[in-house]
Design a protein around this motif. Structure first.
Motif, mmCIF file in Angstrom:
data_model
loop_
_atom_site.group_PDB
_atom_site.id
_atom_site.type_symbol
_atom_site.label_atom_id
_atom_site.label_comp_id
_atom_site.label_asym_id
_atom_site.label_seq_id
_atom_site.Cartn_x
_atom_site.Cartn_y
_atom_site.Cartn_z
ATOM 1 N N ILE A 85 15.995 68.083 130.279
ATOM 2 C CA ILE A 85 17.317 67.494 130.506
ATOM 3 C C ILE A 85 18.424 68.507 130.174
ATOM 4 C CG2 ILE A 85 18.834 65.548 129.982
ATOM 5 C CD1 ILE A 85 16.145 64.997 131.597
ATOM 6 N N PRO A 86 18.355 69.155 129.005
ATOM 7 C CA PRO A 86 19.337 70.220 128.770
ATOM 8 C C PRO A 86 19.245 71.317 129.825
ATOM 9 C CG PRO A 86 18.279 69.612 126.728
ATOM 10 C CD PRO A 86 17.536 68.911 127.817
ATOM 11 N N ALA A 87 18.025 71.583 130.323
ATOM 12 C CA ALA A 87 17.873 72.629 131.332
ATOM 13 C C ALA A 87 18.653 72.265 132.588
ATOM 14 C CB ALA A 87 16.395 72.822 131.665
ATOM 15 N N LEU A 88 18.657 70.983 132.953
ATOM 16 C CA LEU A 88 19.424 70.559 134.131
ATOM 17 C C LEU A 88 20.915 70.795 133.923
ATOM 18 C CD1 LEU A 88 17.652 67.209 135.081
ATOM 19 C CD2 LEU A 88 17.609 69.358 136.347
ATOM 20 N N ALA A 89 21.361 70.678 132.669
ATOM 21 C CA ALA A 89 22.774 70.891 132.378
ATOM 22 C C ALA A 89 23.070 72.348 132.076
ATOM 23 C CB ALA A 89 23.199 70.018 131.203
ATOM 24 N N GLY A 90 22.054 73.191 132.166
ATOM 25 C CA GLY A 90 22.291 74.621 132.027
ATOM 26 C C GLY A 90 22.132 75.189 130.630
ATOM 27 N N VAL A 91 21.460 74.472 129.723
ATOM 28 C CA VAL A 91 21.166 75.066 128.406
ATOM 29 C C VAL A 91 19.663 75.050 128.152
ATOM 30 C CG1 VAL A 91 23.276 74.865 127.054
ATOM 31 C CG2 VAL A 91 21.866 72.846 127.438
ATOM 32 N N PHE A 92 19.215 76.047 127.410
ATOM 33 C CA PHE A 92 17.800 76.161 127.054
ATOM 34 C C PHE A 92 17.583 75.473 125.720
ATOM 35 C CE2 PHE A 92 16.511 79.875 129.781
ATOM 36 C CZ PHE A 92 15.372 79.281 130.249
ATOM 37 N N ASN A 93 16.937 74.317 125.706
ATOM 38 C CA ASN A 93 16.633 73.684 124.431
ATOM 39 C C ASN A 93 15.201 74.003 124.040
ATOM 40 O OD1 ASN A 93 16.539 72.099 122.164
ATOM 41 N ND2 ASN A 93 16.118 70.217 123.293
ATOM 42 N N ILE A 94 15.034 75.025 123.208
ATOM 43 C CA ILE A 94 13.671 75.257 122.713
ATOM 44 C C ILE A 94 13.526 74.670 121.308
ATOM 45 C CG2 ILE A 94 13.247 77.281 124.136
ATOM 46 C CD1 ILE A 94 13.652 78.894 121.573
ATOM 47 N N GLY A 95 14.479 73.815 120.956
ATOM 48 C CA GLY A 95 14.421 73.168 119.640
ATOM 49 C C GLY A 95 13.679 71.853 119.670
ATOM 50 N N GLY A 96 12.982 71.570 120.782
ATOM 51 C CA GLY A 96 12.216 70.327 120.861
ATOM 52 C C GLY A 96 11.240 70.220 119.709
ATOM 53 N N GLU A 97 10.734 71.372 119.281
ATOM 54 C CA GLU A 97 9.800 71.432 118.168
ATOM 55 C C GLU A 97 10.400 70.789 116.908
ATOM 56 O OE1 GLU A 97 6.821 72.994 118.761
ATOM 57 O OE2 GLU A 97 6.056 72.745 116.749
ATOM 58 N N SER A 98 11.579 71.291 116.507
ATOM 59 C CA SER A 98 12.148 70.769 115.257
ATOM 60 C C SER A 98 12.679 69.353 115.445
ATOM 61 C CB SER A 98 13.259 71.688 114.760
ATOM 62 O OG SER A 98 14.151 71.969 115.793
ATOM 63 N N GLN A 99 13.173 69.034 116.652
ATOM 64 C CA GLN A 99 13.657 67.677 116.889
ATOM 65 C C GLN A 99 12.498 66.682 116.794
ATOM 66 O OE1 GLN A 99 15.425 68.725 120.602
ATOM 67 N NE2 GLN A 99 16.879 70.031 119.521
ATOM 68 N N LEU A 100 11.311 67.120 117.240
ATOM 69 C CA LEU A 100 10.131 66.264 117.088
ATOM 70 C C LEU A 100 9.764 66.094 115.607
ATOM 71 C CD1 LEU A 100 7.254 65.445 119.003
ATOM 72 C CD2 LEU A 100 6.530 66.956 117.177
ATOM 73 N N TYR A 101 9.871 67.189 114.830
ATOM 74 C CA TYR A 101 9.553 67.105 113.394
ATOM 75 C C TYR A 101 10.435 66.053 112.731
ATOM 76 C CZ TYR A 101 7.326 71.738 113.859
ATOM 77 O OH TYR A 101 6.555 72.795 114.219
ATOM 78 N N VAL A 102 11.747 66.150 113.028
ATOM 79 C CA VAL A 102 12.682 65.225 112.393
ATOM 80 C C VAL A 102 12.331 63.791 112.774
ATOM 81 C CG1 VAL A 102 15.073 64.479 112.362
ATOM 82 C CG2 VAL A 102 14.534 66.893 112.216
ATOM 83 N N GLY A 103 12.037 63.593 114.068
ATOM 84 C CA GLY A 103 11.673 62.254 114.523
ATOM 85 C C GLY A 103 10.414 61.764 113.839
#
Lengths: 358, 432
Positions: A85-103
């Motif tokens: 989704i961030p990629a569609l808006a033009g940003v690279f979110n490689i923080g999915g890893e830490s966002q998953l940890y927090v979740g």
């Protein structure tokens, strides 16, 4: 007022108009799959393994246990969306890893203390979204590259989680893992006709469909996509590309956090002190996002496909006496081949966009 | 026009790649066809072998069994549990003719589904599970497949099932031997304090504490010399930094020998000992490893390691099935069964070879064995080995047996009695 009939007619018209696009996409996937499997076969031959046998094990063991397959793909669907989704808006979110940890952590703690699954999921989504937003805020208001922030945040969260799981929230009875999710807060696995279907998988699919709707059928999604394609046109149309980045990272982070909660509540029920249950899901999600062409529905199928490879890969060691890393290597080759055409176009257009934005 | 030309070019390139790939594949399979002796006969020979042995099973009591050995997350290359399990499986392959397959789960999330898939396949006479991480998945799976046999190594589900054996170790026995050697080394170094850096305050560590303290007190009793005993829980098995800090604290409290009982944490203690010895060559401190032979990590400062023979446990489990001698419930392995002990130089060499192959040490196995042999001769006097042999004989003959405390209170009571010099408090059977 859009009636049901009108909706399907619209859908059909839409499909007809884009039939050629879909055809090309199918051809592209087919060709790149062929190349991927051939390249993998060549590499296996060089290494001295029988490729037919390896593929046979990979597919016959990877896709037979549907329950396992769906459970495995659940968090991957969400982390892939966190990237896409961030990629569609033009940003690279490689923080999915830490966002998953927090979740995963928030989901676990809320479930442990309050015994309530919906609340745990909400907490996880808010946590993941907050972390995604944090990275986006630094990017938008301070101009700090989101990739660098995300890499640093990933490791901060990794060690924080490792500390919390081995320290304050360790299970004294089972020191190899954290406190458990109580029975009452676990997401059940349904058995339908002998096939186990994880409740968490159903929730993940619903989540993916909701995000699909937001991205492709709402104004917010439209603004996001336009800003992603061309920030200049977005500005000209009166949209704010900055705001689009913030929303996309918010959605992406929420998705990853959601995935973390689903993993903990629906599958592992606790986090082990080696973090093997959570580590790597965010990074794997990047490949799946590219494989699914940054489309939430495509991602569902890509995640299932990928999970099958991951599961089957374990059996390559069992039956061929190969080192366990062989299957990782093979999966890498196949996934690279499958995502290269899209990744190539995606990266070129991303670079172009960046240049235009400046 | 340009776009069409470009896509046509792309398709041609792709086609060429595919054709080339196919050509190479077929060429190589043909090549294989010309030399069939290397690849194809292996399945046929094993088939004939198995049919041959089904006829011989009536004479020899050993069955050819199919076994799956399921590693811990991380799998081989840990130079400890998983590598030892592999060693035991290879021995079973050689001595019992068992057919063994190995598998490594990707993460803890994969453990239970993997176990269910393996159980469902019905291919295996026995599934051997390595390490305590399997406790929970096994507990959830074992009842669903009553005909599938399982062996859980170094942990127990706490449930007695007909299809499950839990193999545990009598850690007290090896810790007691280590206690004697540690005391002798401390005296030889000119000090009188021995220490242990332990992980968490959990039942397996209680057993080590009792054994180690028993060994020290036994040494005091036999030699008449006074030894100070330090026992420090770090509360973690994974924090090398904490291991370093606590290790340094123990050294400053006068410890001359430190026994590492904290997994990864005590690797930090090994570093502390190394750093200290570098700065204080006139006040040498030594370390002791546990589970696998850890001498290779620092052969100059780690003369011995306590052994927890996972390989013996794996072999024992496979043998139970191969000889139709299945004993469900809990089986404990001690000195008598060769399940625990002190690693000899052959063991040191085995792990040194593994470490060398994995590029974890620059010293060759020969060098490591030589250094370890020298340090052992330098720091461990002959009388200490004699004491070790004496105690070992008493344990093996069954003259004495150690208690295994079930509650924290019981454990602390035993430790208190031992501190007061009452050696019998640690014993279930016999007296000193």
């Amino acid at each position: 007022m859009p009636s049901k009939d009108g909706f399907f007619q619209k859908l059909r018209a839409r499909f007809r108009a884009r039939a050629q696009d879909y055809g090309m996409a199918a051809l592209e996937v087919f060709l790149s799959a062929a190349i991927g499997f051939l390249a993998g076969a060549l590499a296996l031959l060089v290494l001295g393994y029988d490729p037919l046998k390896v593929y046979e094990v990979l597919f016959s063991w990877g896709y037979t246990d549907i329950g396992y397959l769906l459970l495995k793909s659940t968090p991957l669907i969400m982390t892939a969306i966190a990237f896409s989704i961030p990629a569609l808006a033009g940003v690279f979110n490689i923080g999915g890893e830490s966002q998953l940890y927090v979740g995963a952590l928030l989901g676990l703690l809320v479930a442990y203390y309050i015994h309530n699954a919906p609340l745990a999921i909400v907490a996880a989504i808010l946590g993941g979204a907050g972390l995604g937003l944090f990275i986006a805020l630094l990017r938008v208001y301070r101009g700090i590259n989101e990739v660098i922030t995300a890499i640093m945040v990933n490791w901060i969260m990794y060690w924080l989680l490792a500390y919390l799981v081995t320290g304050p929230f360790n299970n004294p009875k089972l020191p190899q893992q954290s406190v458990p999710v109580p029975k009452s807060a676990q997401i059940p696995v349904f058995s339908i006709g002998g096939v186990n279907i994880a409740g968490s998988f159903i929730l993940a699919v619903i989540g993916a469909l909701v995000i699909y709707y937001i991205v492709f059928y709402t104004k917010t999604g439209y603004i996001m996509r336009v800003s992603g394609l061309s920030p200049a046109s977005a500005k000209y149309a009166g949209f704010s590309p900055e705001k689009a980045i913030l929303t996309s990272m918010l959605i992406g982070g929420a998705a990853a956090g959601f995935g973390g909660a689903l993993l903990v509540l629906g599958d592992v029920h606790s986090i082990d002190t080696t973090l093997s249950a959570v580590y790597g899901l965010g990074f794997t999600g990047i490949g799946i996002g590219l494989l699914g062409r940054n489309n939430p529905i495509g991602i569902i199928f890509a995640a299932i496909f990928f999970s099958g490879l991951l599961i089957g890969g374990q059996y390559v060691e069992l039956f061929l006496n190969a080192p366990p890393n062989l299957s990782d290597f093979l999966i890498g080759v196949i996934v690279i081949a499958l995502s290269i055409p899209y990744a190539y176009r995606f990266i070129i257009s991303w670079i172009k966009r960046r240049r235009m934005a400046k | 026009m340009k776009a069409i030309a470009r896509s046509a070019l792309a398709i041609i390139v792709v086609a060429i790649i595919i054709i080339a790939g196919l050509a190479i594949y077929f060429a190589s399979t043909q090549q294989r066809g010309t030399t069939p002796t290397t690849t194809t006969p292996s399945p046929t020979t094993t088939a004939t072998q198995t049919t041959a042995t089904t006829t011989t099973t009536t004479t020899a009591a050993v069955k050819k069994v199919n076994v799956a050995v399921v590693f811990d997350v991380g799998g081989r290359g840990d130079l400890s549990f998983n590598d030892m399990a592999y060693l035991g499986a290879v021995r079973a392959e050689k001595e019992l003719g068992a057919h063994i397959e190995f598998i490594t789960p990707r993460s803890t999330a994969d453990m239970q589904p993997l176990l269910e898939q393996l159980s469902k396949s019905g291919k295996y006479d026995l599934i051997v599970l390595i390490g305590f991480l399997w406790t929970d998945p096994l507990n959830k799976t074992a009842d669903k497949f009553p005909n599938q046999k399982y062996a859980l190594i170094d942990s127990t589900t706490g449930v007695v099932r007909k299809n499950e054996v839990d193999i545990l170790f009598r850690e007290q026995e090896c810790a007691a031997l280590v206690g004697i050697l540690a005391s002798a080394m401390a005296l030889k170094l000119g000090g009188n304090t021995v220490a242990a850096l332990a992980g968490m305050d959990i039942p397996p560590l209680w057993k080590f504490h009792i054994g180690y303290l028993f060994g020290v007190k036994y040494f005091e009793k036999e030699t008449g010399k006074k030894i100070n005993f330090l026992w420090q829980y770090t509360g973690t098995f994974t924090d090398t930094q904490k291991g370093y800090t606590v290790g340094m604290q123990l050294i400053q409290q006068g410890a001359r020998v430190i026994y590492g009982l904290a997994g990864l944490t005590h690797l930090g203690m090994f570093n502390a000992v190394k750093d200290w010895d570098k700065q204080h060559p006139d006040h040498i401190v030594l370390a002791i490893g546990q589970d696998a032979s850890q001498e290779w990590i620092d052969p100059y400062h780690i003369p011995i390691s306590g052994a927890k023979r996972v390989d013996v446990a794996v072999f024992t489990a496979i043998k139970m099935v191969a000889t139709d001698n299945w004993k469900p419930g809990i089986v404990t392995l001690g000195l008598k069964e060769g399940g625990v002990g002190i690693w000899d130089l052959n063991g040191v060499r085995y792990f040194a070879e593994l470490a060398y192959k994995e590029h974890k040490t620059s010293l060759t196995p020969d060098e490591i064995v030589k250094i370890v042999n020298e340090t052992r001769h330098k720091y461990i006097p002959e009388y200490a080995w004699q004491l070790v042999d004496k105690l070992k004989q008493m344990i093996i003959s069954g003259q004495i047996a150690f208690k295994t405390p079930t509650t924290h209170d019981e454990y602390q009571k035993i430790i208190q009695e031992l501190q007061n010099g009452n050696l019998d408090a640690a014993l279930e059977k016999g007296h000193i």
